[in-house]
Scaffold this active site. Structure first.
Site, PDB file in Angstrom:
ATOM      1  CG  ASN A 226       1.599  -3.939   6.795  1.00  0.00           C
ATOM      2  OD1 ASN A 226       0.428  -4.254   6.894  1.00  0.00           O
ATOM      3  ND2 ASN A 226       2.020  -2.697   6.935  1.00  0.00           N
ATOM      4  CB  THR A 227       5.875  -7.851   2.696  1.00  0.00           C
ATOM      5  OG1 THR A 227       5.727  -6.822   1.707  1.00  0.00           O
ATOM      6  CG2 THR A 227       4.849  -8.922   2.460  1.00  0.00           C
TER       7      THR A 227
ATOM      8  CB  SER B  72       1.859  -8.073  -0.165  1.00  0.00           C
ATOM      9  OG  SER B  72       0.718  -8.489   0.510  1.00  0.00           O
ATOM     10  CB  THR B  73       5.865  -6.010  -3.184  1.00  0.00           C
ATOM     11  OG1 THR B  73       5.088  -5.076  -3.913  1.00  0.00           O
ATOM     12  CG2 THR B  73       7.148  -6.259  -3.927  1.00  0.00           C
TER      13      THR B  73
ATOM     14  CB  CYS C 284       7.319  -0.062  -3.736  1.00  0.00           C
ATOM     15  SG  CYS C 284       5.656  -0.615  -3.341  1.00  0.00           S
TER      16      CYS C 284
ATOM     17  CE  LYS D 266       3.152   9.155  -6.540  1.00  0.00           C
ATOM     18  NZ  LYS D 266       3.232   8.341  -7.733  1.00  0.00           N
TER      19      LYS D 266
END
EC number: 1.1.1.22
Length: 481
Positions: free
Chosen positions: A87-88, A127-128, A272, A335
């Site tokens: 997680n970030t 991760s981003t 994101c 979604k």
């Protein structure tokens, strides 16, 4: 045999590693996580995430060359390539609160890798992460290396939930960023050799580290910007009598623009978009680019405006009060084809209605009651911490919210229906039966433009579809911004 270990068994780590195991039978893949319930679920018939096609992939490889384990240190020690997919979250306090990424979990993963490693390793950012994270990680690893050599690569994921397995089987591109040194090039080649077992050579792009890190943030910012652009047009369409579906179709016919991500809705969600744009804003501010930061901030402002506008439209249409009225909410995931509720617009819409004392009945085919209650009681950004570190409020249920087992139960005796996720089943419901069992006048507020508004009006509903010409009723009851 090449050994790969992925730290983090979430939405990215699990599916990505399962597909690598399927496509590369000669590679041993271990997915590790400190969460015992999550790893137990990955080893069971009830996987912890819903993603079309994922079950089949996992079942084909699990126990052969795909393993899920809580023994993090063992698998990291044995691996040649370590993916980090932790997680970030967005920081909630301190420097950069509300915008900057919190790299606490990343840093502790890096320190643990340095601690347990007994051989050279390639460490891959999955991760981003903010631009220049690799540099920080590199420093931690080299300062704690005990003579072991580490190469850092950035390999951002570009998966869309609901189509993640398809995206992994046939990616538009695989991006690998590394240091422009002989060791860096060798590390890039090692990872490229894994992907090239099923991805065509021309789709594997190699860049420097910073370009790879920034490409991910830029891609999400561009996609979110398209959604906010069409949502801004939807407000103008309602004001002028234009139809946003017709406008976006005409715009999308321009080959320079294309048709994707031009569907108007109640707003974007997912783990994101908002997080990455806030991160981009913070990076711009830190680099003395306030005008660029301001530009990207507007994408989030329009998204928030769209959700507020939707709630205001509901309240104003229903004689300016929803107090003690039952509102059915169809769809809670951000979604269709996913059970993911992270940053779903449904949270803000429900909170807005609860704030006006509405009674809410929610139905979503893939989201549990526990998850819905958790989302409605959690503070902003708390969702992005590992489950066992998420704060639990002492009273974790919202009294005004109930969760129904199907759409018919949710809508019984309701004054209005809000459609907040574009599940296919909502197009096929028996709206005549639903109308008979509702309070009158019966309202439908379609936040995803999934229903045939004219058909519903013939049944007797008052229908609001985002960005479409307004019912006379709605014109007479203007929404206050």
């Amino acid at each position: 045999m090449v050994k790969i270990c992925c730290i983090g068994a979430g939405y990215v780590g699990g599916p990505t590693m399962a597909v690598i195991a399927l496509k590369c039978p000669s590679v041993e893949v271990a997915v590790v996580d400190i969460s015992v319930p999550r790893i137990t679920a990955w080893n069971s018939d009830q996987l912890p995430i819903y993603e079309p096609g994922l079950d089949d992939v996992v079942k084909q490889c699990r126990g052969k060359n795909l393993f899920f384990s809580t023994d993090v240190e063992k698998h990291v020690r044995e691996a040649d390539i370590v993916f980090v997919s932790v997680n970030t979250p967005t920081k909630t306090r301190g420097l950069g609160a509300g915008k900057a990424a919190d790299l606490t979990y990343w840093e502790s993963a890096a320190r643990m890798i340095a601690d347990v490693s007994v051989s050279d390793k390639i460490v891959v950012e999955k991760s981003t992460v903010p631009v220049k994270t690799a540099e920080a990680i590199e420093k931690i690893l080299t300062h704690n290396s005990k003579g072991i050599k580490f190469q850092i690569l950035s390999n951002p994921e570009f998966l869309a939930e609901g189509t993640a397995i398809e995206d992994l089987f046939k990616p538009d591109r695989v991006l690998i960023g590394g240091r422009e040194t002989p060791e860096g090039f060798a590390a890039v080649k090692a990872l490229k050799d894994v992907y090239s077992q099923w991805v065509p050579e021309e789709r594997i792009l190699t860049t420097n580290l910073w370009s790879a890190e920034l490409s991910k943030l830029a891609a999400n910012a561009f996609l979110a910007q398209r959604i906010s652009s069409v949502n801004a047009m939807s407000a103008l369409c309602e004001a002028t009598g234009a139809n946003v579906t017709e406008v976006s179709y005409a715009v999308g016919k321009d080959s320079r623009i294309g048709p994707k991500f031009l569907n108007s809705s109640v707003g974007f969600g997912g783990s994101c978009f908002q997080k990455d744009i806030l991160n981009l804003v913070y990076i711009c501010e830190c680099n003395g680019l306030p005008e660029v930061a301001e530009y990207w901030k507007q994408v989030i402002k329009i998204n928030d405006y769209q959700k507020t506008r939707f709630v205001n439209r509901i309240v104003s249409s229903m004689f300016n009060t929803v107090s003690n009225k039952k509102i059915a909410v169809l769809g809670f995931a951000f979604k269709k084809d996913t059970g993911d509720t992270r940053e779903t617009p449904a949270i803000d819409v429900c909170k807005g209605l609860i704030g006006d004392k509405a009674r809410i009945s929610i139905y979503d085919p893939q989201v549990t009651e526990e998850q819905i209650q958790r989302d409605l009681t959690m503070n902003k950004f708390d969702w992005d911490h590992p489950l066992h570190l998420q704060p639990m409020s002492p009273n974790t249920t919202v009294k005004q919210v109930s969760v129904a087992w199907d759409a018919y139960a949710a809508t019984k005796d309701a004054h209005g229906i809000c459609i907040l996720t574009e599940w296919e089943e909502f197009k096929k419901l028996d709206y005549e039966k639903i109308f008979e069992n509702m309070q009158k006048p019966a309202f439908v507020f379609d936040g995803r433009n999934v229903v045939d508004a004219e058909k519903l009006r013939k049944i007797g509903f008052i229908v609001y579809s985002i960005g479409k010409p307004l019912d006379q009723w709605l014109k007479d009851m203007p929404a206050l911004a």
